[in-house]
Design a protein around this motif. Structure first.
Motif, PDB file in Angstrom:
ATOM      1  N   VAL A   4      39.526  32.465  39.397  1.00 29.13           N
ATOM      2  CA  VAL A   4      40.649  31.798  38.706  1.00 29.13           C
ATOM      3  C   VAL A   4      40.157  30.737  37.723  1.00 29.13           C
TER       4      VAL A   4
ATOM      5  N   GLU B  93      45.967  34.165  37.375  1.00 31.97           N
ATOM      6  CA  GLU B  93      46.887  33.281  38.106  1.00 31.97           C
ATOM      7  C   GLU B  93      48.319  33.613  37.728  1.00 31.97           C
TER       8      GLU B  93
ATOM      9  N   ASN C  91      52.685  39.934  38.600  1.00 34.76           N
ATOM     10  CA  ASN C  91      51.455  40.354  39.275  1.00 34.76           C
ATOM     11  C   ASN C  91      50.951  41.690  38.735  1.00 34.76           C
TER      12      ASN C  91
ATOM     13  N   ILE D 231      47.187  41.510  39.754  1.00 38.58           N
ATOM     14  CA  ILE D 231      47.182  40.829  41.060  1.00 38.58           C
ATOM     15  C   ILE D 231      47.990  41.716  42.009  1.00 38.58           C
TER      16      ILE D 231
ATOM     17  N   VAL E  90      49.813  32.284  42.826  1.00 40.32           N
ATOM     18  CA  VAL E  90      48.697  33.092  43.332  1.00 40.32           C
ATOM     19  C   VAL E  90      47.461  32.782  42.509  1.00 40.32           C
TER      20      VAL E  90
ATOM     21  N   ALA F 128      43.157  33.874  41.964  1.00 39.69           N
ATOM     22  CA  ALA F 128      42.072  34.822  42.250  1.00 39.69           C
ATOM     23  C   ALA F 128      40.890  34.039  42.810  1.00 39.69           C
ATOM     24  N   THR F 129      40.363  34.475  43.976  1.00 40.66           N
ATOM     25  CA  THR F 129      39.382  33.626  44.665  1.00 40.66           C
ATOM     26  C   THR F 129      37.987  34.234  44.796  1.00 40.66           C
TER      27      THR F 129
ATOM     28  N   SER G 167      40.055  40.305  40.602  1.00 40.02           N
ATOM     29  CA  SER G 167      39.469  39.802  41.848  1.00 40.02           C
ATOM     30  C   SER G 167      39.825  40.733  43.009  1.00 40.02           C
TER      31      SER G 167
ATOM     32  N   TYR H 167      42.591  36.958  47.021  1.00 32.15           N
ATOM     33  CA  TYR H 167      43.563  36.041  46.403  1.00 32.15           C
ATOM     34  C   TYR H 167      44.135  35.137  47.474  1.00 32.15           C
TER      35      TYR H 167
END
Ligand SMILES: Cc1ncc(COP(=O)(O)O)c(C=O)c1O
Length: 359
Positions: A62, A68, A99, A104, A141, A143-144, A153, A156
Motif C-alpha cells: 500500500v 487502497e 475493489n 482487491i 482496505v 494491501a499488506t 497484493s 490485505y
C-alpha cells in the motif's frame, strides 16, 4: 457470514460532551474492526479490538503502489434512542465495485454490513446527538504484502474506524463558492475515478490548495480528456436546476456514484421534477448562468449531505447563482434527507437500517 471475535478495551477514553466542537475526522472511538485476507484463507478472522496503531512492514505494498479502497457513511441516534445507518448496503456494493477495479478481493456485502453494525453497536455511546452531528464510519482496505514490484497484493487488511463528527456547517446550511478547475484533472474514463481509492484524492490536492488560496471552498472537476464536461466536486456530486429541470452529470466511469446523489435523484423524481442524467458542458452552464436559466446549484455527499452553491468561478468569470443564497430544492432535499437519517421523517424507501436494539 463470518463470526466476529470481540475484545473490548480495558481503558475507555473520555467521550466528548455536547459542549465540544467536533472537528471533522479528528477524534476516534474506543474500538476498531479488522479482518484479514490471504490467498489461502480468503477473508478471515474478523475481530473488533481496542482502537490502536497498526504495524506494517515498510515494504507493504500500500505504501508504494497505493492499492487502497475506502468508504464513508454515517450512523445517527434518533430522538427516541434508536441507532440508524443510512443505506449501508449502497456503500457495501460500491466497495465491491471499487475493489474489483483496484484488484482487491471483494468483501461479501453481509460481512461489510455486519462489521459496520457490530462496531457501531459496541461504540454507540460515542454517537453524538446535538443537531447536525453523527458518527462517521470509515471502512478501508490496504494491501499488506511485503513486496516491491507492481502486481496485486496477496494479503490485505479490511479495517473500520469510527469518528464522532459535528455539523459540517456549524451555522447550518451555508452556500459555498466553487472553483471550476481548468488546469488539473482528477480522473479519466478507463482510470480509477469511479472507484473510491485514495489515489483519486491525492490527484485532487494541488487544485484544492489553489482553490482555497483563491477563497473557494471546493473544486469542480471537468472531464479529463476534453476539459469541457462537468464531472463532480472534490467530495460531492453536483446538481443544477436549469429552467425547472434538475440536471446532473451522467455516471460515465470517471465519476464516483454517490449514495446521496442516488438518493436526491429518487426524491426529485418523486416530487415530480424532471431529472436528467446527462453530459453537461461548462459552456452550457455559463450560458444558463448568463441568461438566468440556472436557478439552483447544489452538491451532494455524505459529509455535508447537501451543499448549496452560491458562486461558480471558471477562468476569468464568476457567476452568482440566483441571489447567492440557499435554493428551495437544496433546502427541501436537506430537510428530507436529514429528516429520514434522524428518524424524524418516515422512511418509506427502506433507506435506514437499525443497529442492535439500543435505547
Ligand atoms: C469524489 C467524490 N464524489 C462524490 C462523493 C459523494 O458520495 P456519497 O454521497 O456516497 O458520500 C464523494 C464522497 O464520498 C466523493 O469523495
Amino acid at each position: 457470514m463470518l463470526d466476529i471475535k470481540i475484545e473490548k478495551t480495558m481503558n475507555p477514553k473520555p467521550i466528548p460532551g455536547p459542549e465540544n466542537p467536533l472537528v471533522f475526522g479528528t477524534i476516534f472511538t474506543d474500538h476498531m474492526y479488522v479482518m484479514e485476507y490471504s490467498t489461502e484463507k480468503g477473508w478471515h478472522d474478523p475481530a473488533i479490538m481496542p482502537y490502536q496503531p497498526i504495524t506494517l512492514d515498510p515494504s507493504a505494498m500500500v505504501f508504494h503502489y497505493g492499492q487502497e479502497m475506502f468508504e464513508g457513511l454515517k450512523a445517527y441516534k434518533t430522538e427516541d434512542g434508536r441507532i440508524l445507518l443510512f443505506r449501508p448496503d449502497k456503500n457495501a456494493e460500491r466497495a465491491v465495485n471499487s475493489n474489483k477495479r483496484l484488484m482487491i478481493p471483494e468483501i461479501p456485502v453481509e460481512d461489510f454490513i455486519n462489521g459496520v453494525k457490530t462496531l457501531v453497536e459496541i461504540d454507540q455511546a460515542w454517537i453524538p446527538t446535538k443537531e447536525g452531528t453523527s458518527l462517521y464510519v470509515r471502512p478501508f482496505v490496504i494491501a499488506t504484502d511485503p513486496f516491491l514490484g507492481v502486481r496485486p497484493s496477496n494479503t490485505y487488511k479490511f479495517i473500520i474506524i469510527l469518528s464522532p463528527v459535528g455539523a459540517y456547517y456549524p451555522e447550518g446550511l451555508n452556500p459555498v463558492k466553487i472553483w471550476i478547475e481548468d488546469e488539473y484533472v482528477r480522473a479519466v474514463r478507463g482510470g480509477i475515478g469511479e472507484a473510491k481509492a485514495g489515489g483519486n484524492y491525492v490527484a485532487s490536492m494541488a487544485a484544492q490548495v489553489k482553490a482555497h488560496e483563491e477563497g473557494y471552498s471546493q473544486v469542480l472537476w471537468l472531464d479529463g480528456v476534453e476539459r469541457k464536461y462537468i464531472e463532480e466536486v472534490g467530495a460531492m456530486n453536483i446538481f443544477f436546476k436549469i429552467n425547472g429541470t434538475v440536471v446532473t452529470p451522467v455516471l460515465n466511469g470517471s465519476i464516483l456514484p454517490g449514495v446521496t446523489r442516488n438518493t436526491c435523484i429518487e426524491l426529485c423524481k418523486e416530487w415530480g421534477l424532471p431529472v436528467e442524467e446527462r453530459r453537461i458542458s461548462v459552456d452550457e452552464l455559463e450560458e444558463a448562468a448568463r441568461t438566468g436559466a440556472l436557478e439552483e446549484v447544489w452538491g451532494t455527499g455524505t459529509a455535508a449531505v447537501i451543499s448549496p452553491v452560491g458562486h461558480l468561478r471558471y477562468v476569468n468569470d464568476v457567476f452568482q447563482i440566483g441571489d447567492g443564497g440557499i435554493g428551495a430544492i437544496s433546502q427541501r432535499l436537506y430537510d428530507t434527507v436529514t429528516g429520514i437519517q434522524l428518524g424524524k421523517i418516515e422512511d418509506t424507501h427502506g433507506w435506514t437500517m437499525e443497529v442492535g436494539n439500543a435505547r
